[in-house]
Design a protein around this motif. Structure first.
Motif, short mmCIF file in Angstrom:
data_model
loop_
_atom_site.label_atom_id
_atom_site.label_comp_id
_atom_site.label_asym_id
_atom_site.label_seq_id
_atom_site.Cartn_x
_atom_site.Cartn_y
_atom_site.Cartn_z
N PRO A 5 0.83 -1.21 0.00
CA PRO A 5 0.00 0.00 0.00
C PRO A 5 0.86 1.25 0.00
O PRO A 5 1.97 1.27 0.51
N ASP A 6 0.32 2.30 -0.57
CA ASP A 6 1.00 3.60 -0.60
C ASP A 6 0.74 4.31 0.72
O ASP A 6 -0.37 4.77 0.98
N LEU A 7 1.77 4.39 1.58
CA LEU A 7 1.62 5.00 2.89
C LEU A 7 1.81 6.51 2.86
O LEU A 7 1.65 7.16 3.89
N SER A 8 2.14 7.06 1.71
CA SER A 8 2.39 8.50 1.65
C SER A 8 1.09 9.31 1.60
O SER A 8 1.12 10.51 1.72
N LYS A 9 -0.07 8.64 1.42
CA LYS A 9 -1.34 9.35 1.39
C LYS A 9 -2.31 8.68 2.36
O LYS A 9 -2.27 7.49 2.57
N ASP A 10 -3.15 9.50 2.95
CA ASP A 10 -4.17 8.96 3.85
C ASP A 10 -5.36 8.47 3.02
O ASP A 10 -5.37 8.62 1.80
N PRO A 11 -6.38 7.87 3.64
CA PRO A 11 -7.51 7.34 2.87
C PRO A 11 -8.24 8.39 2.04
O PRO A 11 -8.90 8.05 1.06
N LEU A 12 -8.14 9.65 2.40
CA LEU A 12 -8.82 10.70 1.63
C LEU A 12 -7.96 11.23 0.49
O LEU A 12 -8.37 12.12 -0.23
N GLY A 13 -6.76 10.68 0.32
CA GLY A 13 -5.88 11.09 -0.77
C GLY A 13 -4.96 12.26 -0.44
O GLY A 13 -4.21 12.72 -1.29
N LYS A 14 -5.02 12.74 0.80
CA LYS A 14 -4.15 13.84 1.19
C LYS A 14 -2.77 13.30 1.55
O LYS A 14 -2.66 12.21 2.08
N PRO A 15 -1.71 14.06 1.28
CA PRO A 15 -0.37 13.59 1.64
C PRO A 15 -0.22 13.44 3.16
O PRO A 15 -0.72 14.26 3.92
N ASP A 16 0.47 12.40 3.57
CA ASP A 16 0.73 12.15 4.98
C ASP A 16 2.08 12.74 5.33
O ASP A 16 3.12 12.24 4.89
N PRO A 17 2.13 13.81 6.15
CA PRO A 17 3.42 14.43 6.47
C PRO A 17 4.31 13.55 7.34
O PRO A 17 5.50 13.79 7.44
#
Length: 98
Positions: A5-17
């Motif tokens: 899974p792509d951990l760089s984005k949250d479930p809403l598609g926003k970037p995870d800082p």
């Protein structure tokens, strides 16, 4: 092959800082954050050098090196950041005070 899974984005598609910090061990986190402690010492100059050290240490923490090599490399980056700050601050002090 299983897709990770792509951990760089949250479930809403926003970037995870915080994605760069997730999955690291406690000692990797401590050594990664150590250079940024230059901010209270050196303001903008310390923050710039410390931020560069932080990102280099985060990259080293993800490399497939052995633990002793990672520890030594990350300590070297941290010490290099502090030494770099002392050198830059010293040069600026000499230029200003003349």
């Amino acid at each position: 092959m299983k897709k990770l899974p792509d951990l760089s984005k949250d479930p809403l598609g926003k970037p995870d800082p915080w994605a760069k910090f997730r999955g690291l061990t406690w000692w990797q986190l401590v050594l990664s954050v150590a250079p940024i402690l230059l901010v209270p010492l050196g303001g903008v100059i310390g923050g710039t050098i410390g931020g560069a050290g932080l990102f280099v240490n985060l990259a080293l923490a993800r490399k497939p090196f052995g633990t002793p090599v990672k520890v030594l490399a990350m300590l070297g980056v941290t010490l290099g950041a502090y030494l770099g700050y002392v050198i830059v601050a010293g040069v600026i002090y000499i230029l200003v005070k003349g």
